[in-house]
Design an enzyme around this catalytic site. Structure first.
Site, mmCIF file in Angstrom:
data_model
loop_
_atom_site.group_PDB
_atom_site.id
_atom_site.type_symbol
_atom_site.label_atom_id
_atom_site.label_comp_id
_atom_site.label_asym_id
_atom_site.label_seq_id
_atom_site.Cartn_x
_atom_site.Cartn_y
_atom_site.Cartn_z
ATOM 1 C CG HIS A 212 -8.779 -2.179 -8.912
ATOM 2 N ND1 HIS A 212 -9.304 -2.492 -8.248
ATOM 3 C CD2 HIS A 212 -8.275 -3.991 -8.974
ATOM 4 C CE1 HIS A 212 -9.569 -4.073 -7.191
ATOM 5 N NE2 HIS A 212 -9.102 -4.716 -7.939
ATOM 6 C CG HIS B 38 -15.913 -3.883 -5.240
ATOM 7 N ND1 HIS B 38 -17.007 -3.860 -5.796
ATOM 8 C CD2 HIS B 38 -14.933 -3.920 -5.624
ATOM 9 C CE1 HIS B 38 -16.405 -4.912 -6.523
ATOM 10 N NE2 HIS B 38 -14.961 -4.561 -6.841
#
Length: 596
Positions: free
Chosen positions: A234, A319
């Site tokens: 991420h 996400h």
């Protein structure tokens, strides 16, 4: 003073269309269970405080209940299963420590009525199901449709009146934890990474071990976690930056005048791409060198020129893993997080529109073929769409376009793209934290929700992910973020800070780390406001609790800045300073817990 516990149940009046109940009944039919006659929905509030019955009736009638369409009752406790045949009651409540935004809003509403003796508000949802169901079917309905064990539980009959008391406060007693890397062989290094949900491979673990070998000491847990956040998929985009080997398609080299094969082919060449991100998107952006590109690959979002006064910034991110485990919460905090990216660009852009692209498995996918531990695509779809809609609507930011795709390859893991565009004055497009600036944490409080969210993105989803990585799912509070956005823009226009960034993946770890990378930072972790007691210094540092931003504030401006936030009832707390020492030093109650 006598503290009382009042249970308030609110349901639609007879004859009023029960949209939630009808929707659940349709979902039960989709499960292949056709014996359900009716489903009714009841909203539950548990109010704790030194209240008189008249106060409770007033807050029901003036705040909680639509008296034209709804009825309410107080303290009419019921068992999970009634004595009436073929009638079942399933009551769903949030787990201890899970922050439900409705509870905060309700508490504020009660105090706005002038009732200040309420100490806590809890919520629950009750479903009354009428039909012929066996225990197995009832369990299937509950687990597939009505609750998510990551954040909720079924209220047991014997605890129906007790389950909502304020969770027991867990205290934390400081103890510095070090991780023995220096003596660890490869097997142990891999075990440390897996057991700690660091999701670091063996090469990375060896590199960290060598670094601390030179320092002649073992890392603290906080130091190891800091590196894991920074090196996560991420935060670090390891796949994009890695070496990718691929084969080109078969090449046509000629045709034949007869036979079944229309052409002759040869194998395509094998190519190696070193750093996909640099060699494609970044390379072409640099080569084109467009004059309207103001800031690219530098900040929380890309900035382009708009007109003589303003620039526009835009950010899209995924996400996926959180949405696979908890569709509503994952998508809810996905859009909430990407809204904060323009807000954390330059000195702060005003978010003005959202966009999204969703990819799910087929909505009619057979339950019998679902991978172990996976939610059904239809449930994921409904949760994701609801989560994005909920957050954007409550913040007053419209979703202006989007797309949706169904394909079997998304059964195990959906693709949830959320994007936000923001507008900012041209002279506010860049940030410059300065030596001596105070580190100010603003917005929401810090809890355990979202711990290991960044590192979780580096792993693949398995049938164990729901249990192992349950804490990686954050809980969103769009009302808190709306207040924070408005307040930050006020502070920006008064020139009260030098830099801003959001606490996204990695929480304080990445926010303070990125902003202070050229300066150095000293942080006092015990100063961070907490949702509840019991968090360790490392949990405070890596929690990804939502709706939080970090500001770099000149000392002479701190009083004016805190006043702006106080006026709008948004928390702002000094937690450290950018000291110019070019090291990351974290303290917890006079104990040094990180020095990198």
């Amino acid at each position: 003073i006598i503290i009382m516990l009042y249970k308030i149940e609110i349901k639609d009046k007879p004859g009023i269309f029960d949209a939630v109940g009808v929707g659940i009944k349709k979902d039960i039919l989709d499960l292949g269970i056709k014996s359900v006659e009716r489903v009714s929905f009841v909203q539950v509030y548990i109010i704790e405080g030194s209240l008189f019955p008249d106060d409770v009736r007033r807050l029901c009638e003036e705040l909680l209940v639509d008296r034209i369409a709804q009825d309410y009752s107080i303290n009419e406790l019921a068992n999970l299963r009634t004595h009436e045949p073929n009638q079942f009651i399933i009551e769903v409540a949030y787990n201890a420590g899970v922050m439900e935004p409705v509870e905060d809003s309700t508490l504020k509403g009660i105090r706005d009525l002038g009732i200040n003796s309420v100490s806590s508000v809890k919520t629950a949802k009750k479903y009354l199901i009428r039909g012929r169901l066996n225990e197995s079917q009832l369990k299937r309905v509950a687990e597939k449709l009505l609750y998510n064990k990551l954040i909720q539980h079924i209220v047991q009959p014997r605890a129906a009146g007790l389950a909502f008391q304020a969770p027991r406060q867990i205290s934390y007693s400081f103890s510095l934890v070090t991780v023995d890397l220096l003596r660890a062989q490869d097997k142990t290094l891999q075990k440390i990474s897996k057991g700690g949900q660091l999701f670091l491979n063996l090469t990375e673990m060896r590199q960290i071990k060598n670094y601390f070998k030179k320092l002649k000491r073992n890392p603290t847990d906080c130091e190891l976690e800091t590196i894991a956040q920074t090196w996560s998929e991420h935060c670090g985009h390891k796949t994009f930056k890695g070496k990718i080997e691929y084969k080109e398609k078969m090449q046509k080299i000629g045709t034949v005048p007869f036979g079944d094969s229309p052409c002759l082919t040869k194998p395509g060449k094998t190519k190696l791409i070193d750093n996909l991100l640099k060699s494609t998107i970044m390379r072409v952006t640099k080569e084109l060198n467009k004059p309207w590109c103001v800031s690219v690959f530098e900040d929380n979002s890309g900035v382009i020129r708009f007109d003589d006064k303003y620039n526009i910034c835009f950010k899209v991110e995924t996400h996926n893993h959180p949405s696979a485990l908890e569709p509503f919460g994952g998508a809810n905090t996905g859009i909430g997080g990407v809204i904060r990216d323009p807000l954390g660009t330059g000195l702060g852009a005003k978010p003005i529109l959202n966009t999204d692209v969703f990819c799910f498995g087929p909505p009619d996918y057979p339950f019998s073929r679902l991978p172990a531990g996976a939610l059904h695509p239809k449930r994921i779809m409904k949760g994701v769409v609801s989560g994005v809609r909920d957050y954007g609507n409550k913040m007053g930011i419209p979703t202006v376009n989007g797309a949706i795709l169904f394909h079997e390859r998304f059964v195990g893991n959906p693709l949830v793209y959320c994007g936000t565009a923001g507008i900012l004055p041209k002279d506010k497009s860049f940030k410059h934290p300065k030596k001596g600036d105070l580190i100010v944490l603003v917005g929401g409080r810090t809890g355990r929700d979202g711990i290991h969210g960044a590192t979780f993105s580096s792993g693949e989803l398995t049938h164990e992910s729901q249990e192992i990585s349950s804490g990686a799912v954050q809980i969103g509070n769009p009302i808190q973020e709306k207040k924070m956005v408005d307040t930050i823009l006020q502070a920006r226009d008064k020139n009260l800070y030098n830099a801003i960034t959001d606490c996204g993946g990695g929480g304080l770890s990445s926010a303070v780390g990125e902003m202070g990378k050229d300066l150095g930072a000293q942080v006092y972790l015990e100063k961070a406001p907490l949702k509840y007691a019991g968090l360790s210094y490392t949990e405070i540092w890596i929690s990804e609790s939502q709706e939080r931003m970090i500001l770099s504030v000149p000392r002479e401006n701190i009083d004016k800045l805190l006043e702006v936030f106080t006026q709008e009832n948004v928390e702002a707390t000094v937690i450290g300073e950018f000291d110019g020492a070019k090291r990351l030093k974290l303290g917890y109650k006079d104990n040094l817990v990180c020095d990198l």
